[in-house]
Design a protein around this motif. Sequence first.
Motif, short mmCIF file in Angstrom:
data_model
loop_
_atom_site.label_atom_id
_atom_site.label_comp_id
_atom_site.label_asym_id
_atom_site.label_seq_id
_atom_site.Cartn_x
_atom_site.Cartn_y
_atom_site.Cartn_z
N TRP A 197 9.38 3.47 -4.28
CA TRP A 197 9.24 4.51 -3.27
C TRP A 197 7.89 5.22 -3.35
O TRP A 197 7.35 5.44 -4.43
N SER A 198 7.39 5.61 -2.19
CA SER A 198 6.22 6.47 -2.06
C SER A 198 6.46 7.36 -0.84
O SER A 198 5.90 7.13 0.24
N PRO A 199 7.32 8.38 -0.97
CA PRO A 199 7.76 9.15 0.20
C PRO A 199 6.68 10.04 0.79
O PRO A 199 5.69 10.37 0.13
N ASN A 200 6.90 10.42 2.02
CA ASN A 200 6.01 11.34 2.73
C ASN A 200 6.87 12.33 3.53
O ASN A 200 7.65 11.89 4.38
N ASP A 222 0.84 -1.20 0.00
CA ASP A 222 0.00 0.00 0.00
C ASP A 222 0.88 1.25 0.00
O ASP A 222 1.59 1.51 0.98
N PRO A 223 0.84 2.07 -1.06
CA PRO A 223 1.67 3.28 -1.10
C PRO A 223 1.40 4.23 0.06
O PRO A 223 2.30 4.97 0.48
N ALA A 224 0.17 4.22 0.59
CA ALA A 224 -0.17 5.12 1.70
C ALA A 224 0.51 4.70 3.00
O ALA A 224 0.58 5.50 3.95
N ARG A 225 1.02 3.48 3.07
CA ARG A 225 1.64 2.97 4.29
C ARG A 225 3.15 2.76 4.16
O ARG A 225 3.77 2.14 5.02
N ALA A 226 3.72 3.28 3.09
CA ALA A 226 5.17 3.14 2.89
C ALA A 226 5.93 3.94 3.94
O ALA A 226 5.42 4.93 4.47
N PRO A 227 7.15 3.52 4.28
CA PRO A 227 7.98 4.34 5.16
C PRO A 227 8.14 5.75 4.58
O PRO A 227 8.24 5.92 3.36
N ALA A 228 8.16 6.74 5.43
CA ALA A 228 8.24 8.12 4.96
C ALA A 228 9.52 8.37 4.17
O ALA A 228 9.51 9.09 3.16
N ARG A 229 10.64 7.76 4.62
CA ARG A 229 11.93 8.02 3.98
C ARG A 229 12.66 6.73 3.58
O ARG A 229 13.88 6.68 3.57
N GLY A 230 11.90 5.71 3.28
CA GLY A 230 12.48 4.44 2.86
C GLY A 230 11.61 3.81 1.80
O GLY A 230 10.48 4.25 1.54
#
Length: 227
Positions: free
Chosen positions: A50-53, A8-16
Amino acid sequence: MSEWPYGDPARAPARGPLHVGGELDFATLLAAYRHGVFPWYSEDEPVQWWSPNPRFVLPPGDLRVTDSLRKTMRKPGWTVTLDQAFERVMRACAAVPRHGQDGTWITEEMIAAYVELHRRGHAHSVEVSWQGELVGGLYGVAIGRIFHGESMFHTRSDASKVGFAALVGRLRTAGFQLIDCQMPTAHLASLGAAPIRRAEFLATLARERDQAPAAHAWVSPLALAGP
């Protein structure tokens, strides 16, 4: 349309990375962009998704063009085209040395995958020429009315800024809602890009990914008057 298979892209690590491994083929790459995910890894690493936040973005209307850049864009030696030399632009992006980077993340595998995206009408290039010589450019992926910028290069001062500003002007008139710059850079921040929450980015992408831009979006060449 293929669904994104690797988390799930919404639950990816912010910086990983969201996921490590998988295939870098046309179907997976297109599904990735449709779900806000992009590949980013070095030559000696497996594919990383990646899907950063937060997400670094630029609404086309927020482009910041300085008086100096406007003056540069008005010089008569520039020509800015679209989709005339996609692979050449990619390879030029890979070849340009970048501060703090040893080698390139634009691998041969990645070039082959994006060339296929381009062949099928999803990836696009901007070519910037000065007096007939290619001196800058950029490439990225268009999903509906979102443009995902990937990389840019220049061998003449301000060439990438000229190309980017000309492209943003076209995207604005074609109805694009957002330019995804992915990761923050000082260069893009100087042009008006800023971070937003990942949830906001993914919601915008979900709303815009099946909306068609205006028919003139990818008609070459680009105007140079500036936004």
